[in-house]
Design a protein around this motif. Structure first.
Motif, PDB file in Angstrom:
ATOM      1  N   LYS A 179       0.805  -1.222   0.000  1.00 37.63           N
ATOM      2  CA  LYS A 179       0.000   0.000   0.000  1.00 37.63           C
ATOM      3  C   LYS A 179       0.839   1.273   0.000  1.00 37.63           C
ATOM      4  CE  LYS A 179      -0.800  -0.221   5.017  1.00 37.63           C
ATOM      5  NZ  LYS A 179       0.096  -1.398   5.215  1.00 37.63           N
ATOM      6  N   THR A 201       3.927   1.790  -1.440  1.00 39.72           N
ATOM      7  CA  THR A 201       4.431   2.000  -2.791  1.00 39.72           C
ATOM      8  C   THR A 201       3.317   2.457  -3.723  1.00 39.72           C
ATOM      9  OG1 THR A 201       6.149   0.328  -2.504  1.00 39.72           O
ATOM     10  CG2 THR A 201       5.516   0.867  -4.773  1.00 39.72           C
ATOM     11  N   ILE A 202       2.182   1.787  -3.648  1.00 44.77           N
ATOM     12  CA  ILE A 202       1.056   2.110  -4.515  1.00 44.77           C
ATOM     13  C   ILE A 202       0.526   3.510  -4.216  1.00 44.77           C
ATOM     14  CG2 ILE A 202      -1.334   1.520  -5.068  1.00 44.77           C
ATOM     15  CD1 ILE A 202       0.768  -0.355  -6.304  1.00 44.77           C
ATOM     16  N   SER A 203       0.322   3.819  -2.957  1.00 46.14           N
ATOM     17  CA  SER A 203      -0.239   5.125  -2.582  1.00 46.14           C
ATOM     18  C   SER A 203       0.661   6.266  -3.034  1.00 46.14           C
ATOM     19  CB  SER A 203      -0.443   5.195  -1.070  1.00 46.14           C
ATOM     20  OG  SER A 203      -1.347   4.224  -0.632  1.00 46.14           O
ATOM     21  N   GLN A 240       2.778   6.325  -5.510  1.00 44.82           N
ATOM     22  CA  GLN A 240       2.756   6.506  -6.962  1.00 44.82           C
ATOM     23  C   GLN A 240       1.440   7.101  -7.440  1.00 44.82           C
ATOM     24  OE1 GLN A 240       4.404   3.568  -9.571  1.00 44.82           O
ATOM     25  NE2 GLN A 240       5.759   2.721  -8.003  1.00 44.82           N
ATOM     26  N   ASP A 293      -2.450   6.499   3.107  1.00 48.50           N
ATOM     27  CA  ASP A 293      -2.080   5.087   3.229  1.00 48.50           C
ATOM     28  C   ASP A 293      -2.046   4.700   4.698  1.00 48.50           C
ATOM     29  OD1 ASP A 293      -0.336   2.872   3.749  1.00 48.50           O
ATOM     30  OD2 ASP A 293       1.413   4.038   3.168  1.00 48.50           O
ATOM     31  N   LEU A 332      -6.173  -2.936   0.141  1.00 47.61           N
ATOM     32  CA  LEU A 332      -5.183  -3.691  -0.612  1.00 47.61           C
ATOM     33  C   LEU A 332      -4.676  -4.867   0.220  1.00 47.61           C
ATOM     34  CD1 LEU A 332      -3.596  -3.659  -3.304  1.00 47.61           C
ATOM     35  CD2 LEU A 332      -1.836  -2.324  -2.119  1.00 47.61           C
ATOM     36  N   SER A 352      -3.436  -8.120  -4.279  1.00 46.56           N
ATOM     37  CA  SER A 352      -2.245  -7.899  -5.100  1.00 46.56           C
ATOM     38  C   SER A 352      -1.307  -9.101  -5.145  1.00 46.56           C
ATOM     39  CB  SER A 352      -1.471  -6.683  -4.564  1.00 46.56           C
ATOM     40  OG  SER A 352      -0.887  -6.966  -3.295  1.00 46.56           O
ATOM     41  N   ILE A 373       2.911  -4.169  -9.811  1.00 48.61           N
ATOM     42  CA  ILE A 373       2.602  -2.810  -9.347  1.00 48.61           C
ATOM     43  C   ILE A 373       1.795  -2.066 -10.396  1.00 48.61           C
ATOM     44  CG2 ILE A 373       3.629  -0.562  -8.815  1.00 48.61           C
ATOM     45  CD1 ILE A 373       5.918  -2.031  -7.456  1.00 48.61           C
ATOM     46  N   ASP A 374       2.188  -2.196 -11.662  1.00 48.34           N
ATOM     47  CA  ASP A 374       1.463  -1.495 -12.726  1.00 48.34           C
ATOM     48  C   ASP A 374       0.011  -1.965 -12.819  1.00 48.34           C
ATOM     49  OD1 ASP A 374       3.555   0.126 -13.420  1.00 48.34           O
ATOM     50  OD2 ASP A 374       4.268  -1.162 -15.053  1.00 48.34           O
ATOM     51  N   VAL A 434      -1.849  -3.137 -10.366  1.00 51.44           N
ATOM     52  CA  VAL A 434      -2.581  -2.565  -9.234  1.00 51.44           C
ATOM     53  C   VAL A 434      -2.891  -1.100  -9.497  1.00 51.44           C
ATOM     54  CG1 VAL A 434      -2.500  -2.007  -6.778  1.00 51.44           C
ATOM     55  CG2 VAL A 434      -1.594  -4.195  -7.585  1.00 51.44           C
ATOM     56  N   LEU A 435      -1.910  -0.362 -10.015  1.00 57.91           N
ATOM     57  CA  LEU A 435      -2.127   1.055 -10.323  1.00 57.91           C
ATOM     58  C   LEU A 435      -3.232   1.230 -11.361  1.00 57.91           C
ATOM     59  CD1 LEU A 435       1.576   2.303 -10.448  1.00 57.91           C
ATOM     60  CD2 LEU A 435      -0.155   2.956  -8.763  1.00 57.91           C
TER      61      LEU A 435
END
Length: 230
Positions: free
Chosen positions: A16, A18-20, A22, A128, A146, A203, A208-209, A211-212
């Protein structure tokens, strides 16, 4: 009208953070790593040799914590405690475990609640944590929960530690995650759980892409997507 908010909650190691970060960067919004605030309280307590179950002392510590965040620059995001950089110290297993303990104390959560809500400014915020959608921003326009299997989360943490040149034991990481999950889900105040209107994203087998892409698709349906080409 309050600035829009996207919350990304989930267990430790779900990705979460890393995702948040980005999502916030691509949208040009602010970013709140609520876990960092609890880790900062924990780190300050460890430095002061305060007992991690002393609710009164930790409440005062959290309320008066001298912290600030810097999100840009060549060295990436930075976190400061008492005027000194502490980002690397915050990511240690010892600090993470201590943070899980202090986060279970209602007075600590009370002391940090207003500070977290102050991050909500225009043009928007990506938050996050573990209770962003249930407690801190219950009116968020998009809430994501997530998840990932415990085995996958342990593998990710193992890989991360090895890449940093640190020693790690996979079984120990699994055991620590199990204990942290238990504390987070069973605590009396703001336990880790999806908000009723959250969208769950697993996830475990996603890049990562991927999920984004899923989150930006959800954001677009809510009129929050301002990223060209998405």
């Amino acid at each position: 009208m309050s600035a829009p908010v996207i919350t990304v909650d989930g267990p430790s190691g779900s990705g979460k953070g890393t995702i948040s970060r980005q999502v916030a960067e691509r949208l040009g919004w602010g970013f709140l790593d609520s876990g960092a605030l609890y880790r900062l309280v924990a780190l300050a307590a460890l430095r002061r040799e305060l007992p991690l179950n002393d609710a009164d002392a930790l409440f005062d510590l959290a309320r008066n914590l001298d912290v600030h965040f810097e999100t840009g620059g060549e060295e990436g995001p930075q976190v400061f405690l008492d005027g000194k950089r502490v980002a690397s110290e915050l990511r240690t297993e010892a600090c993470g475990d201590a943070a899980s303990q202090v986060a279970a104390l209602p007075p600590v959560r009370e002391a940090l609640l207003a500070r977290q809500r102050d991050f909500r400014v225009a043009p928007g915020l990506v938050a996050d944590g573990r209770d962003m959608g249930t407690v801190v921003f219950p009116d968020a326009q998009l809430k994501v929960f997530l998840t990932a299997s415990r085995e996958e989360r342990a593998q990710r943490r193992y890989k991360q530690l090895m890449e940093q040149g640190l020693s790690a034991n996979l079984q120990s990481l699994l055991d620590e995650l199990a204990e942290r999950d238990r504390r987070d889900t069973e605590r009396a105040v703001a336990p880790l759980k999806p908000a009723e209107d959250a969208v769950e994203v697993d996830s475990t087998h996603m890049s990562i892409d991927a999920v984004l892409d899923e989150i930006f698709s959800l954001a677009a349906k809510r009129g929050l997507n301002t990223v060209p080409g998405r």
